[in-house]
Design a protein around this motif. Structure first.
Motif, PDB file in Angstrom:
ATOM      1  N   LEU B  44      33.952 -27.529 100.559  1.00  0.00           N
ATOM      2  CA  LEU B  44      32.714 -26.885 100.110  1.00  0.00           C
ATOM      3  C   LEU B  44      32.822 -26.433  98.653  1.00  0.00           C
ATOM      4  O   LEU B  44      31.844 -26.495  97.899  1.00  0.00           O
ATOM      5  N   ASP B  45      34.024 -25.997  98.246  1.00  0.00           N
ATOM      6  CA  ASP B  45      34.210 -25.552  96.864  1.00  0.00           C
ATOM      7  C   ASP B  45      33.967 -26.695  95.877  1.00  0.00           C
ATOM      8  O   ASP B  45      33.578 -26.467  94.730  1.00  0.00           O
ATOM      9  N   SER B  46      34.221 -27.921  96.337  1.00  0.00           N
ATOM     10  CA  SER B  46      34.063 -29.057  95.425  1.00  0.00           C
ATOM     11  C   SER B  46      32.598 -29.463  95.239  1.00  0.00           C
ATOM     12  O   SER B  46      32.293 -30.354  94.455  1.00  0.00           O
ATOM     13  N   TYR B 127      26.090 -38.569 108.539  1.00  0.00           N
ATOM     14  CA  TYR B 127      27.017 -39.467 107.850  1.00  0.00           C
ATOM     15  C   TYR B 127      28.427 -39.136 108.313  1.00  0.00           C
ATOM     16  O   TYR B 127      28.812 -37.956 108.333  1.00  0.00           O
ATOM     17  N   SER B 128      29.188 -40.165 108.663  1.00  0.00           N
ATOM     18  CA  SER B 128      30.592 -39.933 108.992  1.00  0.00           C
ATOM     19  C   SER B 128      31.431 -41.003 108.298  1.00  0.00           C
ATOM     20  O   SER B 128      30.953 -42.107 108.020  1.00  0.00           O
ATOM     21  N   GLY B 129      32.665 -40.653 108.014  1.00  0.00           N
ATOM     22  CA  GLY B 129      33.547 -41.574 107.299  1.00  0.00           C
ATOM     23  C   GLY B 129      34.703 -40.806 106.707  1.00  0.00           C
ATOM     24  O   GLY B 129      35.004 -39.682 107.132  1.00  0.00           O
ATOM     25  N   SER B 130      35.319 -41.400 105.696  1.00  0.00           N
ATOM     26  CA  SER B 130      36.490 -40.762 105.109  1.00  0.00           C
ATOM     27  C   SER B 130      36.065 -39.548 104.276  1.00  0.00           C
ATOM     28  O   SER B 130      34.907 -39.418 103.854  1.00  0.00           O
ATOM     29  N   HIS B 131      37.037 -38.684 104.032  1.00  0.00           N
ATOM     30  CA  HIS B 131      36.802 -37.482 103.233  1.00  0.00           C
ATOM     31  C   HIS B 131      36.228 -37.868 101.860  1.00  0.00           C
ATOM     32  O   HIS B 131      35.237 -37.284 101.396  1.00  0.00           O
ATOM     33  N   SER B 132      36.834 -38.893 101.217  1.00  0.00           N
ATOM     34  CA  SER B 132      36.400 -39.255  99.856  1.00  0.00           C
ATOM     35  C   SER B 132      34.988 -39.836  99.860  1.00  0.00           C
ATOM     36  O   SER B 132      34.191 -39.593  98.949  1.00  0.00           O
ATOM     37  N   ASP B 140      28.542 -37.766  93.531  1.00  0.00           N
ATOM     38  CA  ASP B 140      27.859 -38.873  92.847  1.00  0.00           C
ATOM     39  C   ASP B 140      26.400 -38.984  93.265  1.00  0.00           C
ATOM     40  O   ASP B 140      25.653 -39.776  92.726  1.00  0.00           O
ATOM     41  N   ASN B 141      26.042 -38.165  94.292  1.00  0.00           N
ATOM     42  CA  ASN B 141      24.679 -38.205  94.841  1.00  0.00           C
ATOM     43  C   ASN B 141      24.290 -39.629  95.249  1.00  0.00           C
ATOM     44  O   ASN B 141      23.183 -40.089  94.975  1.00  0.00           O
TER      45      ASN B 141
END
Lengths: 210, 192
Positions: B44-46, B127-132, B140-141
């Motif tokens: 969340l901080d990011s 949406y689900s997937g990898s952290h990145s 990047d919106n």
């Protein structure tokens, strides 16, 4: 010169049982007693004496209407202090879920016949809000606030009266979906006949669901 | 007489209370950020530019999870984490009209098959997937190609003799779905 208002202080313990039936039907039964600890006239006289006033036993059958409404009807038997009253009840209630709270509206009409009083007809509207102390909704094991305000219009032998009931309560839902609520049930009536009366009842409600 | 009625009523209630002892238990509670796993807080901080952040803990007998609800670029988001703070999915609330017309038509066909009348009450895209890949939704919106997408829709459905709310979960291509009826919390203490 205006008369000094009367007051009453007491308790209203109640047990409520709701039974779900098939196809959107349900039955609600309730037993409530009214006990008075003190009464008098504000600033003039007070009488501190325990007095058991009455007991109400009621049974209502209801059916879900639409998405979140319920229409019901039933019968209430009141007895105590030499009075035996029969009340016929019709009500419509609907509940709205909002983010972080629930609201309920109830419209009710009832007709009461008694061995010591004339026929009384009433039309009531009650607004209730339920706010969980934590989270978006009340879950088992959580406390909540429940507040309601009700306007009770009545007519008896051609005389109209309005009673207002304001009831702030703190409730708790156990992990077994049994609820207990406590707080003050404040009522004021006699607005229009110069005999205003304030009633302060300690309220203790138990709700069971089957 | 009054005492007898009380005793009868109370003994009936005691029996009913025992019979209901096998209910499942779930609880959602608002919590301060200090009780949230560090990994979840870091995620969340990011996200810069978010507002109205609220943290919730969801507990059941089987598991515990954490959820962050906030607003980002005027949209409401909900991000779910495991009890160790590992991100599980991101949900964004959308208006029905914001979905493409072809998607809406496909979904409406399903509702028309199951309901006499229907009204969409709420739409969330999951949406689900990898952290990145998930963090790119906010930095990047834009949508990373390796994100899995589902549509969670609350719909008011009129069927023969009843009106109910259903939760539908559609896959990305609207080829399969799960539907479950939403059971309202008991409200007899608000009605009587």
């Amino acid at each position: 010169m205006l008369a000094q208002p009367e007051y009453r202080v007491g308790a209203l313990p109640a047990v409520n049982l709701n039974v779900k039936l098939k196809k959107d039907w349900s039955i609600n039964s309730r037993i409530e007693s009214r006990q008075q600890f003190e009464n008098g006239i504000h600033g003039v006289v007070s009488n501190r004496e325990y007095d058991y006033l009455l007991t109400d036993v009621s049974l209502q059958v209801a059916r879900k209407i639409g998405l979140n409404g319920r229409v019901g009807g039933g019968y209430l038997l009141r007895f105590g202090s030499g009075e035996l009253a029969h009340r016929f009840i019709q009500q419509y209630a609907f509940v709205q879920k909002k983010s972080g709270y629930r609201m309920a509206h109830r419209l009710m009409t009832d007709q009461t016949i008694s061995n010591i009083e004339d026929l009384e007809l009433r039309f009531r509207y009650r607004f209730t809000i339920e706010v969980p102390f934590s989270g978006e909704s009340v879950d088992p094991g959580e406390f909540y606030f429940k507040g309601s305000n009700e306007f009770v219009n009545s007519i008896q032998t051609g005389v109209y009266d309005l009673e207002n009931r304001f009831v702030p309560l703190i409730g708790y839902e156990t992990r077994r979906k049994f609820k207990v609520e406590t707080g003050i049930d404040y009522r004021v009536d006699g607005f229009f006949n110069q005999s205003t009366r304030h009633s302060y009842w300690y309220s203790l409600n138990f709700f069971f669901e089957i | 007489m009054a005492r007898l009625i009380y005793l009868f009523f109370l003994s009936f209630l005691c029996f009913a209370h025992i019979a209901k002892a096998q209910e499942k238990w779930e609880r959602e509670s608002r919590i301060p950020a200090s009780l949230v796993p560090a990994k979840a807080k870091q995620f969340l901080d990011s996200i810069s530019g978010k507002s109205k952040l609220k943290w919730f803990r969801e507990e059941s007998l089987a598991d515990t999870s954490f959820e962050a609800k906030f607003t980002f670029h005027k949209r409401r988001y909900s991000v779910e984490f495991s009890k160790y703070g590992i991100i599980e999915d991101v949900e964004v609330y959308m208006e029905w009209e914001q979905l493409s017309e072809s998607l809406r038509k496909s979904i409406e066909q399903v509702f028309q098959q199951n309901c006499l009348r229907f009204k969409v009450e709420k739409l969330q895209v999951q949406y689900s997937g990898s952290h990145s890949a998930l963090i790119r939704l906010f930095t990047d919106n834009q949508l990373a190609t390796n994100l899995e997408r589902h549509y969670e829709i609350i719909v008011k459905c009129t069927q023969k003799g009843s009106i109910d709310l259903f939760e539908y979960l559609f896959d990305d291509q609207i080829k399969s779905y799960k539907a479950s009826k939403i059971v309202f919390k008991n409200s007899s203490h608000l009605e009587y």
